[in-house]
Design a protein around this motif. Structure first.
Motif: not given
Length: 123
Positions: A23-30
């Motif tokens: 999980p990366r806060p700057d990207q949409p959920p994978v």
């Protein structure tokens, strides 16, 4: 033929999934939809369900090598190490079966979920 290569492939696939799904806060959920989680849990459950047979077959292979006199050991006897390995693999079989049962429940628990968030408009 390297019969162990598929196991390396399975381990690499899990590593790749872990990397891709971090999980990366700057990207949409994978895993943007519950169906993605359902599929992921189902795939891991299936892999886990197959592990007991894998462990049994490894133990049998070692036993056959020992029975044929094709093993040596740095310390102790090959029989002692094969027996210990088989005992530990049986423990792993039990743990894998328990893990598979928990994943079955998780798979069922996520199945009623559906996505109700915003939908992207198609161009």
């Amino acid at each position: 033929m390297d019969h162990v290569q598929p196991l390396h492939g399975a381990a690499e696939a899990i590593r790749e999934f872990n990397h891709l799904s971090f999980p990366r806060p700057d990207q949409p959920p994978v895993l943007p939809y519950p169906g993605n989680a359902y599929d992921a849990i189902g795939a891991i459950k299936t892999l886990t369900q197959r592990l007991p047979q894998t462990f049994t077959q490894i133990g049998i292979a070692l036993e056959r090598l020992d029975n044929a006199g094709h093993l040596s050991a740095v310390h102790g006897t090959p029989f002692m190490h094969v027996t210990e390995t088989q005992d530990l693999l049986r423990d792993a079989e039990d743990l894998a079966a328990r893990l598979a049962a928990v994943l079955e429940r998780a798979h069922s628990a996520v199945s009623p979920l559906s996505y109700s968030g915003p939908f992207e408009e198609s161009e």
